[in-house]
Design a protein around this motif. Structure first.
Motif, PDB file in Angstrom:
ATOM      1  N   ILE A   1       0.842  -1.203   0.000  1.00  8.12           N
ATOM      2  CA  ILE A   1       0.000   0.000   0.000  1.00  8.12           C
ATOM      3  C   ILE A   1       0.875   1.250   0.000  1.00  8.12           C
ATOM      4  N   PHE A   2       1.909   1.228   0.845  1.00 14.35           N
ATOM      5  CA  PHE A   2       2.822   2.374   0.889  1.00 14.35           C
ATOM      6  C   PHE A   2       3.521   2.564  -0.457  1.00 14.35           C
ATOM      7  N   ALA A   3       3.933   1.473  -1.077  1.00 13.48           N
ATOM      8  CA  ALA A   3       4.644   1.556  -2.358  1.00 13.48           C
ATOM      9  C   ALA A   3       3.778   2.141  -3.455  1.00 13.48           C
ATOM     10  N   SER A   4       2.459   1.940  -3.372  1.00 10.64           N
ATOM     11  CA  SER A   4       1.578   2.405  -4.446  1.00 10.64           C
ATOM     12  C   SER A   4       1.677   3.915  -4.640  1.00 10.64           C
ATOM     13  N   VAL A   5       1.940   4.664  -3.571  1.00  8.59           N
ATOM     14  CA  VAL A   5       2.077   6.123  -3.679  1.00  8.59           C
ATOM     15  C   VAL A   5       3.255   6.474  -4.578  1.00  8.59           C
ATOM     16  N   HIS A   6       4.325   5.699  -4.466  1.00  6.02           N
ATOM     17  CA  HIS A   6       5.553   6.037  -5.199  1.00  6.02           C
ATOM     18  C   HIS A   6       5.463   5.703  -6.682  1.00  6.02           C
ATOM     19  N   PHE A   7       4.544   4.843  -7.051  1.00  6.14           N
ATOM     20  CA  PHE A   7       4.342   4.592  -8.478  1.00  6.14           C
ATOM     21  C   PHE A   7       3.789   5.831  -9.178  1.00  6.14           C
ATOM     22  N   VAL A   8       3.255   6.767  -8.392  1.00  5.27           N
ATOM     23  CA  VAL A   8       2.776   8.041  -8.929  1.00  5.27           C
ATOM     24  C   VAL A   8       3.830   9.135  -8.763  1.00  5.27           C
ATOM     25  N   LEU A   9       4.313   9.319  -7.527  1.00  4.77           N
ATOM     26  CA  LEU A   9       5.248  10.414  -7.245  1.00  4.77           C
ATOM     27  C   LEU A   9       6.603  10.228  -7.927  1.00  4.77           C
ATOM     28  N   ALA A  10       6.965   8.999  -8.239  1.00  5.77           N
ATOM     29  CA  ALA A  10       8.264   8.743  -8.872  1.00  5.77           C
ATOM     30  C   ALA A  10       8.410   9.457 -10.205  1.00  5.77           C
ATOM     31  N   HIS A  11       7.302   9.854 -10.811  1.00  2.73           N
ATOM     32  CA  HIS A  11       7.358  10.437 -12.154  1.00  2.73           C
ATOM     33  C   HIS A  11       7.388  11.963 -12.146  1.00  2.73           C
ATOM     34  N   LEU A  12       7.499  12.577 -10.940  1.00  2.00           N
ATOM     35  CA  LEU A  12       7.774  14.010 -10.893  1.00  2.00           C
ATOM     36  C   LEU A  12       9.179  14.244 -11.438  1.00  2.00           C
ATOM     37  N   PRO A  13       9.379  15.242 -12.301  1.00  2.00           N
ATOM     38  CA  PRO A  13      10.604  15.298 -13.107  1.00  2.00           C
ATOM     39  C   PRO A  13      11.891  15.630 -12.373  1.00  2.00           C
ATOM     40  N   ASN A  14      11.879  16.540 -11.366  1.00  2.00           N
ATOM     41  CA  ASN A  14      13.140  16.988 -10.781  1.00  2.00           C
ATOM     42  C   ASN A  14      12.962  17.377  -9.317  1.00  2.00           C
ATOM     43  N   PHE A  15      14.066  17.823  -8.701  1.00  2.00           N
ATOM     44  CA  PHE A  15      14.052  18.169  -7.280  1.00  2.00           C
ATOM     45  C   PHE A  15      13.017  19.247  -6.957  1.00  2.00           C
ATOM     46  N   ASN A  16      13.006  20.304  -7.756  1.00  2.70           N
ATOM     47  CA  ASN A  16      12.081  21.395  -7.448  1.00  2.70           C
ATOM     48  C   ASN A  16      10.618  20.966  -7.557  1.00  2.70           C
ATOM     49  N   SER A  17      10.333  19.986  -8.389  1.00  5.80           N
ATOM     50  CA  SER A  17       8.950  19.526  -8.542  1.00  5.80           C
ATOM     51  C   SER A  17       8.463  18.743  -7.324  1.00  5.80           C
ATOM     52  N   ILE A  18       9.405  18.273  -6.479  1.00  8.73           N
ATOM     53  CA  ILE A  18       8.994  17.559  -5.264  1.00  8.73           C
ATOM     54  C   ILE A  18       9.111  18.453  -4.032  1.00  8.73           C
ATOM     55  N   SER A  19       9.255  19.777  -4.242  1.00 11.99           N
ATOM     56  CA  SER A  19       9.426  20.695  -3.118  1.00 11.99           C
ATOM     57  C   SER A  19       8.240  20.662  -2.159  1.00 11.99           C
ATOM     58  N   GLY A  20       7.022  20.615  -2.694  1.00 11.27           N
ATOM     59  CA  GLY A  20       5.847  20.562  -1.833  1.00 11.27           C
ATOM     60  C   GLY A  20       5.825  19.299  -0.987  1.00 11.27           C
ATOM     61  N   VAL A  21       6.158  18.167  -1.607  1.00 14.58           N
ATOM     62  CA  VAL A  21       6.218  16.893  -0.877  1.00 14.58           C
ATOM     63  C   VAL A  21       7.298  16.953   0.194  1.00 14.58           C
ATOM     64  N   SER A  22       8.462  17.536  -0.168  1.00 14.53           N
ATOM     65  CA  SER A  22       9.575  17.630   0.776  1.00 14.53           C
ATOM     66  C   SER A  22       9.245  18.550   1.945  1.00 14.53           C
ATOM     67  N   LEU A  23       8.578  19.676   1.674  1.00 16.31           N
ATOM     68  CA  LEU A  23       8.198  20.594   2.747  1.00 16.31           C
ATOM     69  C   LEU A  23       7.243  19.910   3.727  1.00 16.31           C
ATOM     70  N   ALA A  24       6.239  19.222   3.194  1.00 13.99           N
ATOM     71  CA  ALA A  24       5.306  18.491   4.062  1.00 13.99           C
ATOM     72  C   ALA A  24       6.044  17.444   4.883  1.00 13.99           C
ATOM     73  N   ALA A  25       6.996  16.770   4.251  1.00 14.40           N
ATOM     74  CA  ALA A  25       7.770  15.742   4.955  1.00 14.40           C
ATOM     75  C   ALA A  25       8.601  16.341   6.079  1.00 14.40           C
ATOM     76  N   ALA A  26       9.215  17.514   5.825  1.00 13.35           N
ATOM     77  CA  ALA A  26      10.032  18.171   6.857  1.00 13.35           C
ATOM     78  C   ALA A  26       9.176  18.568   8.055  1.00 13.35           C
ATOM     79  N   ILE A  27       7.988  19.107   7.793  1.00 12.46           N
ATOM     80  CA  ILE A  27       7.075  19.483   8.883  1.00 12.46           C
ATOM     81  C   ILE A  27       6.650  18.243   9.669  1.00 12.46           C
TER      82      ILE A  27
END
Length: 441
Positions: free
Chosen positions: A159-185
């Protein structure tokens, strides 16, 4: 996108520029200093913080706190070195760890020294995060529905892996900034919950701070594994150059200024997360603490459920941070060496296969504590504790027996000891866990 200075200093051919504009690390250079802060927090504060009370239970009060403090100081120093070396050659940026290694050791030797270790760290961290995400999902379900029929850990990892089958296709570091900010919080949130809930519970009268194992051999291997647990908690160096590559740079305002500011803020947050969790967690539970303190905590159920959900959100971002350089390495090899055409199909295939592989390994070896110790010592110690020091000695050439020279050699010796000892303890823990574990349960 490139800054003006980056464009003026550009010596690449049109084809090389087109490829770099497609690759995930170099395709965007418009990040701000706070991107560095939350990317580094996401990379650093992860599964490792949850194991720190367990590490203290293996190391004891005095030696354990000494190891924690020394690790914080040493890794902050080596992080500063890497930030400084990113643009030490005028007109050139070392956007990837292996490029810095090639500058120091030579084109072929640099790849041989850095790439295997960096891949082990990044792939290993992604595997550990798969295990962490799955087990946190399982703990979440048990907390909110204790009477529900238990499901296999395997299902929660899937179930956890299923999320990454979607997020893995974000193109670069800046495109995952929102995910990273949420993760840091989330990392700050669940760390706070872990130590506050522990403190509120309070230490029982019969809490025991003696070594977990009753045999000398067991205590020795436990200490070895704990060194790897602590090393795993400082994993951000393996992506720091890639993060810095996203920050614009000019001769007047080099990228190291905003990058270092973000790193300092990140390390303050790291201290706020690590030390209370480690010290209070061990103080309350002693040598009965689990290798993931949130598993030890049971009450109040709603708070523990929330903390585990925060962990899930955080390791989603952490997985993306550590997988992005791996995607970059694979895609670079395929388009520059194999000469495949950069395309969406290529990117989709590479990233989907990576998620499949890390998921399969996580399902096969879901041993959280042993994985931390093994990967922490085997690859994180070199790339975090002493490889930056070796590169610094080679390229900066400080005077023999100077303060800088001595500091670097002290870091090297400590890092080598961790690299040798920690995998032994971690591997023993994995073997012992495998002996008592029902696979696919």
């Amino acid at each position: 996108m490139e800054s003006g200075a980056d464009a003026r200093n550009d010596r690449r051919t049109a084809e090389e520029k087109a490829i770099d504009d497609w690759l995930p690390v170099t395709s965007s250079r418009n990040a701000k200093w706070w991107y560095s802060a939350f990317h580094n927090v996401t990379a650093m504060v992860g599964a490792g913080v949850l194991s720190l009370p367990y590490a203290l239970s293996q190391l004891g009060w005095g030696f354990g706190i000494t190891v924690l403090v020394l690790s914080w100081v040493i890794t902050l120093y080596t992080l500063w070195q890497m930030v400084e070396m990113h643009e030490m050659v005028p007109g050139k940026r070392f956007d990837r760890y292996h490029e810095l290694g090639q500058h120091a050791f030579g084109e072929k030797l640099g790849l041989f020294v850095v790439v295997p270790q960096q891949l082990i760290v990044e792939v290993g961290t992604c595997i550990v995060y798969m295990v962490t995400g799955g087990k946190s999902l399982q703990k979440f379900q048990q907390s909110i529905c204790p009477d529900c029929k238990p499901l296999r850990t395997t299902y929660f990892i899937l179930i956890f892996a299923s999320v990454h089958f979607v997020l893995a296709h974000l193109p670069n570091f800046n495109s995952i900034s929102g995910v990273s900010l949420a993760a840091a919080i989330m990392s700050l949130s669940y760390s706070t919950i872990a130590w506050v809930a522990s403190w509120k519970r309070g230490a029982h009268d019969d809490v025991d701070y003696s070594p977990r194992s009753k045999t000398s051999v067991g205590q020795m291997f436990g200490m070895f594994s704990a060194l790897g647990d602590v090393a795993f908690a400082y994993a951000g160096h393996n992506v720091v150059l890639e993060i810095q590559a996203t920050i614009p740079s000019t001769p007047e305002k080099p990228s190291k200024g905003p990058m270092w500011l973000g790193c300092v803020v990140a390390y303050i947050i790291v201290a706020i997360c690590y030390f209370p969790v480690a010290i209070i967690g061990f103080y309350v539970f002693g040598n009965t603490v689990d290798d993931n303190i949130l598993i030890t905590l049971e009450h109040p159920p709603w708070l523990i459920a929330s903390a585990n959900m925060f962990v899930i959100i955080h390791v989603i971002g952490g997985y993306q941070i550590f997988s992005m350089p791996v995607y970059d390495m694979i895609e670079t090899f395929l388009v520059k060496s194999v000469k495949l055409k950069p395309s969406g199909v290529l990117r989709f295939t590479v990233r989907t296969l990576f998620v499949v592989i890390t998921t399969f390994i996580a399902i096969t070896f879901p041993f959280f504590g042993g994985l931390l110790g093994f990967f922490g010592g085997f690859a994180l110690a070199p790339t975090t504790y002493y490889l930056p020091c070796i590169i610094w000695l080679i390229v900066r050439k400080p005077k023999r027996w100077s303060i800088t020279w001595c500091i670097n050699w002290i870091c090297i010796v400590i890092g080598v000891l961790i690299m040798i000892l920690a995998p032994i303890g971690g591997l023993r823990s994995i073997i012992r866990s495998a002996g008592s574990y029902k696979f696919y349960s």
